[in-house]
Design a protein around this motif. Structure first.
Motif, mmCIF file in Angstrom:
data_model
loop_
_atom_site.group_PDB
_atom_site.id
_atom_site.type_symbol
_atom_site.label_atom_id
_atom_site.label_comp_id
_atom_site.label_asym_id
_atom_site.label_seq_id
_atom_site.Cartn_x
_atom_site.Cartn_y
_atom_site.Cartn_z
ATOM 1 N N MET A 1 0.843 -1.187 0.000
ATOM 2 C CA MET A 1 0.000 0.000 0.000
ATOM 3 C C MET A 1 0.884 1.244 0.000
ATOM 4 N N LEU A 2 0.589 2.155 -0.922
ATOM 5 C CA LEU A 2 1.335 3.399 -0.986
ATOM 6 C C LEU A 2 0.605 4.533 -0.287
ATOM 7 N N GLY A 3 -0.720 4.431 -0.200
ATOM 8 C CA GLY A 3 -1.506 5.462 0.465
ATOM 9 C C GLY A 3 -2.963 5.101 0.452
ATOM 10 N N GLY A 4 -3.751 5.858 1.225
ATOM 11 C CA GLY A 4 -5.176 5.580 1.317
ATOM 12 C C GLY A 4 -6.024 6.796 1.631
ATOM 13 N N CYS A 5 -5.463 8.009 1.446
ATOM 14 C CA CYS A 5 -6.237 9.228 1.672
ATOM 15 C C CYS A 5 -7.101 9.541 0.457
ATOM 16 N N ARG A 235 -3.148 1.130 4.891
ATOM 17 C CA ARG A 235 -2.117 1.925 5.551
ATOM 18 C C ARG A 235 -0.852 1.886 4.711
ATOM 19 N N ALA A 236 -0.270 3.051 4.483
ATOM 20 C CA ALA A 236 0.943 3.126 3.677
ATOM 21 C C ALA A 236 2.019 2.235 4.271
ATOM 22 N N GLY A 237 2.674 1.484 3.412
ATOM 23 C CA GLY A 237 3.752 0.604 3.846
ATOM 24 C C GLY A 237 3.321 -0.812 4.143
ATOM 25 N N GLU A 238 2.011 -1.041 4.291
ATOM 26 C CA GLU A 238 1.542 -2.395 4.581
ATOM 27 C C GLU A 238 1.618 -3.250 3.325
ATOM 28 N N VAL A 239 2.012 -4.502 3.505
ATOM 29 C CA VAL A 239 2.080 -5.467 2.422
ATOM 30 C C VAL A 239 1.117 -6.603 2.740
ATOM 31 N N ILE A 240 0.265 -6.946 1.784
ATOM 32 C CA ILE A 240 -0.670 -8.046 1.949
ATOM 33 C C ILE A 240 -0.314 -9.136 0.959
ATOM 34 N N ASP A 241 -0.032 -10.322 1.475
ATOM 35 C CA ASP A 241 0.283 -11.484 0.662
ATOM 36 C C ASP A 241 -0.973 -12.318 0.551
#
Length: 248
Positions: A1-5, A235-241
């Motif tokens: 995730m890079l952003g979510g605003c 959330r920025a920085g989160e990685v979902i596998d």
């Protein structure tokens, strides 16, 4: 995730932006305001293999311009970047620089909402969803896993078809519960996203495009009123596998 605003990037945050990877192929989805610095913390600009954009609002596509600049103005420019979007959606962003400056940096591929196509290892199916400008809901499938993404949308039964039985449903949730009347046909709430996720049987609901300053706990609480499955906020920085079903 890079952003979510949604709308604009809050302090220290970025707007919509998601990097998908499968079999070594990197697909950038909706490079909104302030997403490029987040992207460059993970990969080089030349390592992006393709871009897919849901619609032409700048909080979903503005950082395509600096991405193309980073590729075109570097010492060893990579091949033209395939960019997939609705017809005319990127006219304003692609006109930011002097004519011809970035012409070799990208290759534009228009698609019509309602059609399907491939990008690298990803199968992309699309839906026309209601928004202030033309917007495509996107369902991406690769390696037996699936992700549905709303872009920005008002309420529509098509969201159930878009998200049906997906592993991950990335859903716009600009407001926690109540959408102002003037926006009610074109934007959604977390409460509505939870309802659609429950009806679609999605495995994981990920809420995004929150109005800047919104407390994530309020959108989670609203979505949980309608959906009993897993729910998180982007959330920025989160990685979902998706193979593991959890943040990496």
């Amino acid at each position: 995730m890079l952003g979510g605003c949604g709308a604009w990037p809050a302090a220290g945050e970025a707007c919509s932006g998601y990097l998908l990877e499968h079999a070594g192929f990197r697909l950038l989805l909706d490079p909104g305001y302030a997403t490029l610095p987040r992207l460059l913390e993970q990969v080089g600009a030349e390592q992006v293999d393709a871009v897919l954009i849901s619609h032409g609002h700048p909080d979903h596509c503005a950082d395509l311009n600096p991405l193309l600049r980073a590729r075109a103005l570097g010492e060893d420019p990579p091949p033209a970047l395939p960019v997939h979007t609705l017809p005319g959606a990127l006219d304003a962003v692609l006109a930011l620089d002097r004519p011809g400056m970035l012409k070799d940096a990208y290759r534009l591929h228009d698609f019509t909402a309602g059609t399907g196509f491939g990008i690298g290892p990803f199968r992309v199916d699309t839906w026309a969803l209601p928004h202030f400008v033309p917007n495509a809901g996107l369902r991406l499938t690769a390696g037996g896993r699936s992700l549905a993404y709303t872009g920005d949308t008002g309420p529509t039964p098509d969201l159930v078809d878009l998200a049906r039985d997906t592993d991950l449903f990335l859903a716009e949730a600009t407001y926690p519960e109540h959408v102002p009347a003037e926006d009610s046909r074109y934007l959604s709430s977390a409460l509505q996203a939870g309802e659609y996720a429950a009806r679609a049987g999605t495995g994981h609901l990920l809420l995004t495009h929150l109005w800047p300053g919104t407390d994530p706990a309020t959108v989670l609480d609203a979505a949980r009123r309608n959906h009993r499955g897993r729910i998180d906020v982007a959330r920025a920085g989160e990685v979902i596998d998706l193979d593991r079903g959890a943040p990496a």
